[in-house]
Write an enzyme that holds these catalytic residues in place. Sequence first.
Site, short mmCIF file in Angstrom:
data_model
loop_
_atom_site.label_atom_id
_atom_site.label_comp_id
_atom_site.label_asym_id
_atom_site.label_seq_id
_atom_site.Cartn_x
_atom_site.Cartn_y
_atom_site.Cartn_z
N HIS A 176 -5.53 4.38 6.63
CA HIS A 176 -4.81 5.21 5.65
C HIS A 176 -3.35 5.40 6.02
CE1 HIS A 176 -8.35 6.08 3.25
NE2 HIS A 176 -9.00 6.42 4.36
N ASP A 206 -2.71 -0.56 6.34
CA ASP A 206 -3.60 -0.93 5.26
C ASP A 206 -3.11 -2.21 4.55
OD1 ASP A 206 -4.99 1.30 5.92
OD2 ASP A 206 -4.79 2.31 3.98
N GLU A 241 0.93 5.63 0.41
CA GLU A 241 0.28 6.91 0.70
C GLU A 241 0.97 7.96 -0.14
OE1 GLU A 241 -2.41 6.90 2.34
OE2 GLU A 241 -2.20 4.86 3.09
N ASP A 268 0.86 -1.19 0.00
CA ASP A 268 0.00 0.00 0.00
C ASP A 268 0.90 1.23 0.00
OD1 ASP A 268 -2.85 1.12 0.37
OD2 ASP A 268 -1.70 2.16 1.90
#
Length: 586
Positions: free
Chosen positions: A168, A173, A29, A27
């Site tokens: 998040h 995540d 960000e 994942d």
Amino acid sequence: MTVPAAIQSTFDDLGTPLADVTFVVLDLETTGGSATECQITEVGAVKVRGGQQLGEFQTLVNPGEPIPAFISVLTGITNPMVATAPHIGSVMPAFLEFIGDAVLVAHNARFDITFLKVNCERLQLPWPGNVVLDTVHLARQLVTRDEAPNHKLSSLARVFSTRVTPDHRALHDAQATVDVLHGLIERVGNLGVHTLEELRSYTSRITPDQRRKRFLADSLPSAPGVYVFKDEHGEPLYIGTSIDIKRRVRNYFTASEQRTRMAEMVRLATSVTPIVCHTTLEAQVRELRLIAEHKPRYNRRSRHPERAMWLKLTAEVFPRLSIVRTVRDDGATYAGPFTSRSVAEQAVAAVHEVVPLRQCTGRLSSKGTGSACVLAEMGRCGAPCDGRQSPDDYAEIARRVARALDGDGHQVIDALGDRLRALAADQRFEDAAVVRDRMLALVRAAARAQRLTPLATSPEIIAAARTPAGGWEFTCVRYGRFAGATVCPPRSDPRGFIAALRESAEHVERPEAPVPAATHEETEKILRWMEQPGVRIVDIDGVWVCPVGGAAGAQESLDDTMTDRGDAVDFDDSTISRRRPGLRAI
């Protein structure tokens, strides 16, 4: 005693068990949604295999630009947190080493993978091209609206009771996505999906019954040829061809096969019979013959070659055009074949548009004792029926039509072109379109007949093409019918193979010209193969000619014009190739 060497089956044949697959669930960000304009702020990943965690990767990333306030609120990542973090140039090489050749998994994978690829390109690092799985896609197939209102990671985390709540942050995540992945794999396992290949192609459109029938492909050869799906009574349901029979049949049990009627066919199938062939052309010909013989209900094309239509200029005192199903050696001139009566009627109308050929269907006396019809009053017929036109005068008109069908047709074609331009100049565009369609039907039929004639009338042609391995594939064609094929290995004397091919090839009786000794589809398929670049005529018993002023040149010009205007018409008989490379001899 010589022991045969063992051959290791490939993963594509066996499938990779999911328990043996290494997954890296990741994942990212970022500072926004555009991979080209925004930057990565955090990377998190978990490596798992067989349900066991093998490692984790987590780091903040200095994006080199301020993080928007709303992103900081969403992720909790602030500018001070990333101020001392490494830049992506330091993170990416380490992350690529971490993922290795593992299968990459992400929720909405396109977003994360696009960011990784863009950053690899910026850093001039090669993207390893790992297999990618998207848990969103799988969830849409397996999680119903009754279980979750949507397929967001937070919703799926509640369905599968993940150990970590997604918030998040990249690692959290990724950890939640691991539990979601395992939950989805457990569900598809109950539906008979146990390999990576099956998981990647999984779709709810493929029923468990269809998946359970994938064993039908297990014993099939990985070779070119024909495959025949059969029902419980041994009757063919569907016949197809492939350069790799096993690989193609396996596709019928995966999401790559999306035709509804094929799903129905697979449900009825109980066996698949392979027919291995020397060459691709042999496989295509065998497919056509089997379809014509058995007429399987799930094949749509080539089931009724006997329904082909021919355009006939009759052999009588006052010839006329007729549409027939049978070609005879009766002195008449033929053109075609047509795959439908409507297209044949368009070709007839094209001739009548510019040539005053009689349109009545009765047999006329040379004495002209009949009565004229309204076409004579309109100037569209010379009225040979009532004696106004002599047999000799009419014969010249008939010869013009005959030349258009089997030789130099420029007079008829030019007249149609003039008619077309005149209608367009008068802004009668709908009438011009009708003449255009008729003209194309006539030209294509005449071109087809003229191009097939050398094949149909040649007692034997031996043609050759290079194989990918560097040898030769030889094909024997007799009167337009595929009679046999063989393959000569590299660095071998081809003469012995050609001699053996001649001896073993099918004996073919001479047909009634211009009809070949095979269906028109078979002869056309052979012709298209022979017209490919690199195919050479080794020997020919016959004459390979095409009229200089024939319809083939006019057809190419017309087809080019239609393509340039973006106004191509969909014809049933549009199988004629638009390019005709010359054949070379060896």
